[in-house]
Design a protein around this motif. Sequence first.
Motif, mmCIF file in Angstrom:
data_model
loop_
_atom_site.group_PDB
_atom_site.id
_atom_site.type_symbol
_atom_site.label_atom_id
_atom_site.label_comp_id
_atom_site.label_asym_id
_atom_site.label_seq_id
_atom_site.Cartn_x
_atom_site.Cartn_y
_atom_site.Cartn_z
ATOM 1 N N MET A 1 -13.355 7.371 -3.212
ATOM 2 C CA MET A 1 -11.936 7.921 -3.430
ATOM 3 C C MET A 1 -10.760 7.146 -2.485
ATOM 4 N N ALA A 2 -11.286 6.390 -1.606
ATOM 5 C CA ALA A 2 -10.487 5.758 -0.837
ATOM 6 C C ALA A 2 -10.128 4.311 -1.785
ATOM 7 N N ALA A 3 -10.905 4.171 -2.468
ATOM 8 C CA ALA A 3 -10.740 2.739 -3.366
ATOM 9 C C ALA A 3 -9.975 3.291 -4.410
ATOM 10 N N LEU A 4 -10.086 4.447 -5.149
ATOM 11 C CA LEU A 4 -9.396 4.952 -5.909
ATOM 12 C C LEU A 4 -7.886 5.302 -5.647
ATOM 13 N N PHE A 5 -7.709 5.899 -4.429
ATOM 14 C CA PHE A 5 -6.354 6.104 -4.011
ATOM 15 C C PHE A 5 -5.505 4.759 -3.692
ATOM 16 N N LYS A 6 -6.160 3.813 -3.184
ATOM 17 C CA LYS A 6 -5.572 2.677 -2.860
ATOM 18 C C LYS A 6 -5.287 1.697 -4.278
ATOM 19 N N GLN A 7 -6.339 1.920 -5.084
ATOM 20 C CA GLN A 7 -5.839 1.263 -6.389
ATOM 21 C C GLN A 7 -4.671 1.837 -7.120
ATOM 22 N N HIS A 8 -4.210 3.142 -6.711
ATOM 23 C CA HIS A 8 -2.884 3.868 -7.131
ATOM 24 C C HIS A 8 -1.910 3.895 -6.323
ATOM 25 N N GLY A 9 -1.874 2.959 -5.335
ATOM 26 C CA GLY A 9 -0.873 2.653 -4.565
ATOM 27 C C GLY A 9 -0.757 3.268 -2.894
ATOM 28 N N ALA A 10 -1.817 4.091 -2.581
ATOM 29 C CA ALA A 10 -2.149 4.413 -1.207
ATOM 30 C C ALA A 10 -2.133 3.194 -0.225
ATOM 31 N N LEU A 11 -1.513 3.390 0.887
ATOM 32 C CA LEU A 11 -1.361 2.239 1.934
ATOM 33 C C LEU A 11 -2.611 2.152 2.782
ATOM 34 N N GLN A 12 -2.989 3.472 2.986
ATOM 35 C CA GLN A 12 -4.240 3.683 4.023
ATOM 36 C C GLN A 12 -4.933 5.081 3.678
ATOM 37 N N VAL A 13 -6.200 5.031 3.915
ATOM 38 C CA VAL A 13 -7.116 6.080 3.694
ATOM 39 C C VAL A 13 -7.894 6.318 5.133
ATOM 40 N N VAL A 14 -7.961 7.620 5.715
ATOM 41 C CA VAL A 14 -8.701 7.546 7.137
ATOM 42 C C VAL A 14 -9.143 8.869 7.005
ATOM 43 N N GLU A 15 -10.694 8.725 7.129
ATOM 44 C CA GLU A 15 -11.634 9.975 7.238
ATOM 45 C C GLU A 15 -12.143 10.053 8.469
ATOM 46 N N CYS A 16 -12.089 11.221 8.940
ATOM 47 C CA CYS A 16 -12.468 11.531 10.451
ATOM 48 C C CYS A 16 -13.506 12.920 10.435
ATOM 49 N N TRP A 17 -14.822 12.236 11.003
ATOM 50 C CA TRP A 17 -15.948 13.002 11.040
ATOM 51 C C TRP A 17 -15.874 13.932 12.429
ATOM 52 N N GLY A 18 -15.584 15.349 12.410
ATOM 53 C CA GLY A 18 -15.563 15.835 13.681
ATOM 54 C C GLY A 18 -16.447 15.660 14.701
#
Length: 117
Positions: free
Chosen positions: A26-43
């Motif tokens: 999903m991070a790659a897909l978001f960035k492919q479509h204009g996202a600057l950064q994707v952050v995922e944090c495991w509690g």
Amino acid sequence: MNYVDGYLVPVPTTNREAYLKIALEMAALFKQHGALQVVECWGDDVPEGKVTSFSMAVQRKPEEVVVFSWVVWPSKQARDDGMKKVMEHPSMQKGPEGMPFDGQRMIFGGFQVIVDA
């Protein structure tokens, strides 16, 4: 200023690797479509609340952990355009079957950045 989509997701601890795989895709897909950064944090240190908490918000079960994520976009318009393309992507047409979490308990929203220090 940038625009941020935020997410809270309850994920079974046994599904950590499956979640990570999908999160990377999903991070790659978001960035492919204009996202600057994707952050995922495991509690890791998510205290239980008496009135409210991350765990209460997603109705976390004992065998789950809360994942806190965000996607940074250059603007709300870029987010709207990019998210439309993401949602039209063939990988998003599969539906919730096989997802490593209960999407009905996912919380999400879009936010205008007001401080970026």
